[in-house]
Design an enzyme around this catalytic site. Structure first.
Site, PDB file in Angstrom:
ATOM      1  N   LYS A 103       0.653  -1.400   0.024  1.00 39.20           N
ATOM      2  CA  LYS A 103       0.032   0.082   0.053  1.00 39.20           C
ATOM      3  C   LYS A 103       0.819   1.257  -0.021  1.00 39.20           C
ATOM      4  CE  LYS A 103      -3.144   0.132   3.336  1.00 39.20           C
ATOM      5  NZ  LYS A 103      -4.739   0.062   2.486  1.00 39.20           N
ATOM      6  N   ARG A 173      -3.352   2.925   8.816  1.00 45.02           N
ATOM      7  CA  ARG A 173      -3.874   1.472   8.131  1.00 45.02           C
ATOM      8  C   ARG A 173      -2.588   0.632   8.035  1.00 45.02           C
ATOM      9  NH1 ARG A 173      -8.434   1.946   4.615  1.00 45.02           N
ATOM     10  NH2 ARG A 173      -9.399   4.113   4.611  1.00 45.02           N
ATOM     11  N   GLY A 182      -7.784  -7.450   4.836  1.00 42.11           N
ATOM     12  CA  GLY A 182      -8.694  -7.611   6.219  1.00 42.11           C
ATOM     13  C   GLY A 182      -8.072  -8.198   7.282  1.00 42.11           C
ATOM     14  N   MET A 184      -5.421  -7.466   9.125  1.00 39.98           N
ATOM     15  CA  MET A 184      -4.758  -6.494  10.161  1.00 39.98           C
ATOM     16  C   MET A 184      -5.726  -5.312  10.314  1.00 39.98           C
ATOM     17  SD  MET A 184      -0.710  -6.754   9.307  1.00 39.98           S
ATOM     18  CE  MET A 184      -1.021  -6.634   7.470  1.00 39.98           C
ATOM     19  N   ARG A 415      -3.142  -1.414  -6.498  1.00 40.65           N
ATOM     20  CA  ARG A 415      -2.290  -2.537  -6.232  1.00 40.65           C
ATOM     21  C   ARG A 415      -2.722  -3.583  -7.389  1.00 40.65           C
ATOM     22  NH1 ARG A 415      -5.135  -5.182  -0.894  1.00 40.65           N
ATOM     23  NH2 ARG A 415      -7.188  -5.017  -1.788  1.00 40.65           N
ATOM     24  N   HIS A 533     -15.480  -9.524   1.893  1.00 42.01           N
ATOM     25  CA  HIS A 533     -14.278 -10.169   2.127  1.00 42.01           C
ATOM     26  C   HIS A 533     -14.499 -11.604   1.625  1.00 42.01           C
ATOM     27  CE1 HIS A 533     -12.441 -13.157   5.146  1.00 42.01           C
ATOM     28  NE2 HIS A 533     -11.482 -12.198   5.377  1.00 42.01           N
ATOM     29  N   ARG A 639       5.245 -46.227 -11.127  1.00 45.27           N
ATOM     30  CA  ARG A 639       5.622 -47.139  -9.975  1.00 45.27           C
ATOM     31  C   ARG A 639       4.986 -48.428 -10.612  1.00 45.27           C
ATOM     32  NH1 ARG A 639       4.535 -41.839  -7.288  1.00 45.27           N
ATOM     33  NH2 ARG A 639       6.090 -41.454  -5.697  1.00 45.27           N
ATOM     34  N   ARG A 696      10.074 -48.207 -13.096  1.00 48.11           N
ATOM     35  CA  ARG A 696      10.832 -48.633 -11.782  1.00 48.11           C
ATOM     36  C   ARG A 696      10.400 -49.829 -11.528  1.00 48.11           C
ATOM     37  NH1 ARG A 696       9.494 -45.177  -6.428  1.00 48.11           N
ATOM     38  NH2 ARG A 696       7.966 -46.615  -6.401  1.00 48.11           N
ATOM     39  N   GLU A 825      17.944 -42.174  -3.885  1.00 49.24           N
ATOM     40  CA  GLU A 825      16.810 -41.817  -2.851  1.00 49.24           C
ATOM     41  C   GLU A 825      17.544 -42.014  -1.602  1.00 49.24           C
ATOM     42  OE1 GLU A 825      13.225 -43.610  -3.893  1.00 49.24           O
ATOM     43  OE2 GLU A 825      14.210 -45.399  -4.509  1.00 49.24           O
ATOM     44  N   SER A 844      17.429 -40.828 -11.285  1.00 49.68           N
ATOM     45  CA  SER A 844      16.284 -40.007 -11.026  1.00 49.68           C
ATOM     46  C   SER A 844      16.290 -39.884  -9.557  1.00 49.68           C
ATOM     47  CB  SER A 844      15.040 -40.720 -11.546  1.00 49.68           C
ATOM     48  OG  SER A 844      13.840 -40.161 -11.093  1.00 49.68           O
ATOM     49  N   GLY A 846      14.706 -39.606  -6.115  1.00 48.94           N
ATOM     50  CA  GLY A 846      13.333 -39.934  -5.509  1.00 48.94           C
ATOM     51  C   GLY A 846      13.696 -39.020  -4.213  1.00 48.94           C
ATOM     52  N   THR A 847      13.146 -37.802  -4.405  1.00 44.28           N
ATOM     53  CA  THR A 847      13.353 -36.766  -3.237  1.00 44.28           C
ATOM     54  C   THR A 847      12.499 -36.927  -2.083  1.00 44.28           C
ATOM     55  OG1 THR A 847      12.070 -35.512  -4.745  1.00 44.28           O
ATOM     56  CG2 THR A 847      14.287 -35.081  -4.676  1.00 44.28           C
ATOM     57  N   ASN A 848      11.397 -37.900  -2.423  1.00 50.43           N
ATOM     58  CA  ASN A 848      10.557 -38.389  -1.257  1.00 50.43           C
ATOM     59  C   ASN A 848      11.503 -38.942  -0.277  1.00 50.43           C
ATOM     60  OD1 ASN A 848       8.450 -37.388  -2.681  1.00 50.43           O
ATOM     61  ND2 ASN A 848       7.905 -39.111  -3.480  1.00 50.43           N
ATOM     62  N   ASP A 849      12.051 -40.158  -0.583  1.00 47.63           N
ATOM     63  CA  ASP A 849      12.895 -40.898   0.285  1.00 47.63           C
ATOM     64  C   ASP A 849      14.136 -40.411   0.625  1.00 47.63           C
ATOM     65  OD1 ASP A 849      11.645 -43.628   0.872  1.00 47.63           O
ATOM     66  OD2 ASP A 849      11.598 -43.858  -1.001  1.00 47.63           O
ATOM     67  N   CYS A 911      11.981 -37.532  -9.503  1.00 48.78           N
ATOM     68  CA  CYS A 911      10.370 -37.894  -9.595  1.00 48.78           C
ATOM     69  C   CYS A 911       9.776 -37.835  -8.373  1.00 48.78           C
ATOM     70  CB  CYS A 911      10.714 -39.490 -10.278  1.00 48.78           C
ATOM     71  SG  CYS A 911      11.485 -40.620  -9.170  1.00 48.78           S
ATOM     72  N   TYR A 931      15.276 -33.015 -16.333  1.00 48.63           N
ATOM     73  CA  TYR A 931      13.768 -32.937 -16.181  1.00 48.63           C
ATOM     74  C   TYR A 931      13.389 -33.006 -14.832  1.00 48.63           C
ATOM     75  CZ  TYR A 931      13.929 -37.960 -15.238  1.00 48.63           C
ATOM     76  OH  TYR A 931      14.179 -39.262 -14.892  1.00 48.63           O
TER      77      TYR A 931
HETATM   78  C1  PEP Z   1      10.708 -40.977  -3.913  1.00 48.09           C
HETATM   79  O1  PEP Z   1      11.212 -41.617  -3.220  1.00 48.09           O
HETATM   80  O2  PEP Z   1      10.785 -39.828  -4.263  1.00 48.09           O
HETATM   81  C2  PEP Z   1       9.922 -41.706  -5.172  1.00 48.09           C
HETATM   82  C3  PEP Z   1       9.479 -41.056  -6.198  1.00 48.09           C
HETATM   83  O3  PEP Z   1       9.550 -43.061  -4.576  1.00 48.09           O
HETATM   84  P1  PEP Z   1       8.256 -43.509  -3.832  1.00 48.09           P
HETATM   85  O4  PEP Z   1       7.624 -41.942  -3.447  1.00 48.09           O
HETATM   86  O5  PEP Z   1       7.389 -44.479  -4.533  1.00 48.09           O
HETATM   87  O6  PEP Z   1       8.971 -44.006  -2.635  1.00 48.09           O
HETATM   88 MG    MG Z   2      11.209 -43.893  -2.911  1.00 46.65          MG
END
Ligand code: PEP
Ligand code: MG
Length: 956
Positions: A103, A173, A182, A184, A415, A533, A639, A696, A825, A844, A846-849, A911, A931
């Site tokens: 603002k 304000r 809305g 604050m 804005r 609102h 998977r 996989r 992973e 690849s 496996g960013t979850n694990d 992935c 990728y």
């Molecule tokens: C991971 O671990 O990132 C992955 C893609 O494999 P999953 O989630 O199946 O363990």
């Molecule tokens: Mg995994």
């Protein structure tokens, strides 16, 4: 150094020789030292640090090129905390959002470009942070600067705070760098007291003056001192009853004076008193706004919106102009384009003879903005001209607040306007057509969140529910929403926690409801216009909203609502059409969205900018087809185990394999599974003709495939299926059970223990590839080994895959190109990347694990503490949603570099879930990965995020 000092000197205003007053800043430039000394004396300063007229000053002597320059400078404040603005002059500008809030920065910019803005000053966001770190104290030096800002404001507007003849009233304000509508506090009409109100009466009429005074007493008590608003309402009602009137505006001056006295008594009853000194009022109001930054509702909003890293709110103290001074005054809000559809029309509402809050609160029903052309034509013409100027200046659609005081238009805010996904895409496309912006700019004007909104389901057939429409409200935020009715924010949050979609139904929403609005699929309100609102917040979040539904009677006590003669109870299903405003009883079927029209055009631009490819995680031919339609350039993760869940026969075959005690019986069960897998892979190769398909091998712990429920029943079911006894089944189940399955018998550990699993899967993939190729499909199978931590694990599996490939190709009398690579992973795999890349043809992540194992947080149990970590600021983001740039990111960076050093051209992707999240995509782009792979529905989001990351990187 010298030139830096000179610059400082030359920036200041010359001191009038002989002046004994204390200029805030003064510079004297003289040829000789004696002249300099003379000038210093004449200015009333002596050399060095000193105090003149209560101001700290210092003088400096700088020699340069034979000239002696002396500056007498009122000691500049250590930090500039207050920025003044008025038409044609401003200390700040639009680039200073982090410092002045959105603002404050935009008010400064509007002043700079010469628009009519009531003068005022903005206190910086940094002050908010200092205020809170010093336990709620407004620093002295800030207060001094506020007084200077006030003096400039008074001069610019020609009125004085607290003056009985010509009083200046102020608004106070909030305004953070990111808009929090809305959330604050605000104080209006500041500066009134028992004496000033008399002066204001003479200037602007007694009724207006006392009405403003009673509003101020109420707002100040409520916002600044925390006295409940209801206590004032009760007094107002009592006076109305005594006077025999219904509406507030029927009260005469005497009535309003009584209300004022009653309101002052509320302060006394609450053990406090109303501060009569306007400067005390100003200080307390600014402090209250800073306090509201830390209010619960503001904190919840920041959490829901993922707003982090801000210093605090700025505070803008600005001259009040009044839209409630009769029929030639008014106030309104408008957008330069329709924020729902993106159409280029002026869109908004106004109220004649009203204050700004009346429009937003939805208490009176506002008029559509187009009607202002008839009621106040000159003000309307100025508004249209200003809007055009602002769109061109900002190269974006603007959200504007204005007030007309006695026929004169004042701009109160501008804005960049919040918009729906559909609106954002249409505006971007049309602004390119109009020549207002170029394509790279247009690509940055649509957020990944906007694209996400467009990828939500729509009603399958809008003509199918005509008989079930209960009523129609305002189409405040488009889309389709279906859910059970919830009447409170907390009920909506409970539904969400239980996985039940819900619609929040309220008379009107307030900032307290934001948690429930976020949890609900859609919002329905009885009151409020298109800028209420509910409408503003829902549009910002892309949530379907129907507001101002006349005839909707909400009965919170009974937990029912009635509309169109039908009563609906909490927990019953309704559907909302946010495009038409229809409220429908029951569940209307939904269909997935499509990419066409403006969205198709926009997405075709997006792909020209990105270098990062976007693949999809898909497990079936149907998902693969959706992924292709959404622009996926291949499959980054199948998977393969998911294929077993789609049919009784499949899961039965899998269970036989799991229960097998000998290699022979396991192989026999695997042969039953093979045809299912082969058929699915073939379908996926067809859908991905010409693009890589990454499969996989089996990953999860085997017991995940057993049925849930009572152990005896499971044993009986498994015994019937496999021909084993129930005791044998029990023994096997016990053998399979694990204390920590996520770190147990899963991933390549399974297929190293039972190599026939890898053999069967490699065969299914390669037979399918050969078949598809024979049918004219261009196939690129990539076979991926999961969860390795050592090179030896990889090599073990690679050997099986390659041997099976040789066999399949010999049997088929043909071959297909294929690669064998691995998931990275486990942190050890990342550390050993150079060695692994000598054998693996692709990586690849496996960013979850990888996140699970790097942090040591169980993926399945984070719900217990991550919300607390986020709330406490221990984590900035949930690392399972947004990649942890510093830790997990470091492993990714290192493994990519080392892997590519060992194998030039190594294909590297991601992935895990973070692959479709925009901030993470930007990181992966920076790390030059090949990728990202994400769910088919997130593919367009990732495409846009990758394009924006590339544009940003090019800009840097
Ligand atoms: C991971 O671990 O990132 C992955 C893609 O494999 P999953 O989630 O199946 O363990
Ligand atoms: Mg995994």
């Amino acid at each position: 150094m010298l030139s830096a000092q000179l610059n400082t000197v030359f920036k200041h205003t010359p001191c009038t020789t002989g002046s004994k007053g204390v200029p805030a800043r003064a510079t004297v430039v003289r040829r000789t030292k004696s002249y300099a000394a003379y000038a210093v004396r004449k200015c009333g300063f002596s050399s060095g640090a000193q105090t003149v007229n209560n101001k700290k000053c210092r003088t400096r002597v700088i020699r340069s090129s034979g000239r002696v320059k002396v500056s007498c400078i009122a000691a500049p404040p250590a930090v500039k905390s207050v920025y003044f603005f008025s038409k044609g002059r401003s200390d700040g500008d639009a680039s200073m959002k982090q410092v002045l809030g959105g603002k404050g920065a935009n008010l400064a910019e509007m002043c700079k470009i010469g628009l009519s803005v009531p003068p005022g000053f903005t206190i910086t966001t940094e002050t908010c942070s200092k205020y809170h770190s010093s336990g709620g104290q407004l620093p002295d030096e800030v207060w001094e600067q506020m007084l200077e800002g006030l003096a400039l404001t008074e001069e610019a507007f020609g009125a004085k705070l607290g003056d009985q003849e010509n009083p200046l009233l102020l608004s106070v304000r909030s305004g953070a760098a990111i808009s929090m509508p809305g959330m604050m506090d605000t104080v209006l009409n500041l500066g009134l007291n028992d004496e000033v109100v008399v002066g204001l009466s003479k200037k602007s009429g007694e009724r207006f003056a006392y009405d403003s005074y009673r509003r101020f007493l109420d707002m100040f008590g409520d916002v600044v001192l925390g006295i409940p608003h209801e206590l004032y309402e009760q007094q107002l009602e009592a006076v109305k009853v005594a006077k025999g009137v219904q509406d507030d505006n029927e009260l005469d001056v005497e009535g309003l004076k009584e209300v004022v006295e009653a309101y002052k008594q509320v302060y006394v009853d609450q053990g406090t008193s109303f501060p009569l000194d306007p400067l005390d009022q100003m200080k307390a109001a600014a402090s209250a706004v800073f306090n509201s930054w830390e209010s619960d509702r503001a904190k919840v909003y920041r959490e829901v919106e993922g707003i982090t890293g801000l210093l605090g709110t700025a505070v803008t103290v600005q001259t009040m102009v009044f839209g409630n001074m009769g029929e030639t005054s008014g106030t309104g809000v408008c957008f330069t384009r329709d924020p729902s559809t993106g159409e280029k029309i002026l869109y908004g509402e106004y109220l004649i003879n009203a204050q700004g809050e009346d429009v937003v609160a939805g208490i009176r029903t506002p008029e559509p903005i187009a009607r202002l052309a008839e009621t106040l034509p000159e003000a309307f013409a100025s508004l249209c001209a200003n809007n055009a100027l602002l769109e061109e200046h900002y190269q974006d659609m603007q959200d504007i607040e204005f007030t007309v005081q006695d026929g004169t238009l004042y701009m109160l805010q501008c804005r960049s306007g919040k918009r729906t996904g559909a609106g954002a895409v249409r505006m971007a496309v049309e602004m390119v057509d109009e020549g207002l912006v170029d394509i790279p700019k247009a690509v940055t004007m649509v957020t990944p969140g906007h694209i996400d909104q467009l990828l939500h389901p729509q009603f399958e057939d809008e003509s199918s529910y005509a008989d079930s429409v209960l009523g129609t409200g305002l189409p405040a935020s488009p889309g389709a929403a279906v859910g059970v009715v919830a009447f409170s924010a907390s009920d909506a949050e409970e539904c969400k926690a239980a996985g039940i979609p819900c619609i929040l139904v309220r008379v009107e929403t307030s900032p307290e409801d934001v948690g429930g609005m976020s949890a609900a699929e859609g919002v329905l309100t009885a009151r409020g216009g298109m800028t209420s609102h509910a409408a503003v917040v829902a549009r910002g979040w892309g949530k379907t909203c129907v507001s101002g539904c006349a005839g909707l009677q909400v009965n919170d006590a009974e937990q029912t609502f009635t509309l169109g003669g039908i009563t609906v109870r909490a927990g019953e299903y309704i559907s909302l059409n946010g495009n038409t405003g229809e409220v429908i009883v029951g569940k209307v079927p939904l269909i997935p969205p499509t990419i066409s029209g403006d969205l198709g055009k926009f997405m075709s631009w997006v792909d020209d900018f990105r270098t990062l490819k976007v693949l999809a995680n898909a497990d079936t031919p149907e998902d693969a087809a959706v992924a292709r339609a959404n622009g996926a350039e291949g499959i980054g993760l199948i998977r393969s185990e998911h294929m077993f869940f789609s049919g009784e026969e499949r899961i039965a075959a899998m269970r036989k394999m799991i229960m097998a005690n000998t290699t022979e019986t396991r192989k026999a069960a695997l042969m039953e599974i093979l045809p299912f897998q082969r058929d699915d892979f073939e379908g996926i190769f067809q859908a991905m003709d010409g693009f890589p398909v990454t499969v996989r091998l089996l990953d999860p712990p085997l017991h995940e495939f057993l049925p849930d429920g009572d152990l005896d029943e499971i044993a009986a079911e498994m015994a019937a299926l496999t021909g084993a006894t129930e005791d044998e089944v029990m023994d096997r189940m016990e053998a399979l059970s694990e204390v920590n399955p996520m770190l147990g018998f899963r991933g390549c550990r399974l297929a190293i223990t039972y190599p026939e699993i890898a053999e069967m899967q490699a065969r299914a993939i390669l037979e399918a590839a050969c078949n598809a190729q024979a049918a004219g499909v261009v196939v690129q199978p990539d076979i991926m080994v999961p969860l390795i931590g050592t090179l030896q694990e990889f090599k073990h599996q690679e050997k099986i895959v390659r041997a099976t490939a040789a066999q399949v190709f010999a049997e088929k009398g043909t071959s297909v190109p294929y690669r064998v690579g691995t998931m990275i992973e486990i942190p050890r795999a990342a550390l050993m990347a150079a060695q692994i890349a000598e054998s693996a043809e692709f990586f690849s992540f496996g960013t979850n694990d990888l996140t699970q194992m790097t942090f040591g947080y169980s993926r399945d149990d984070v719900g217990k503490f991550i919300p607390i970590y986020l709330h406490e600021g221990i984590l900035k983001h949930d690392p399972f949603e947004v990649i942890d740039f510093d830790g997990v990111g470091q492993l990714i960076s290192m493994a990519t570099k080392n892997g590519r050093a060992a194998r030039p051209g190594l294909k590297v992707g991601v992935c895990g879930e973070q692959g479709g999240e925009p901030l993470s995509v930007e990181f992966f782009n920076r790390e030059k990965l090949d990728y990202v792979s994400c769910s088919p529905f997130r593919v367009p989001i990732a495409r846009l995020a990758a394009a924006q990351a590339a544009i940003k990187a090019a800009g840097q």
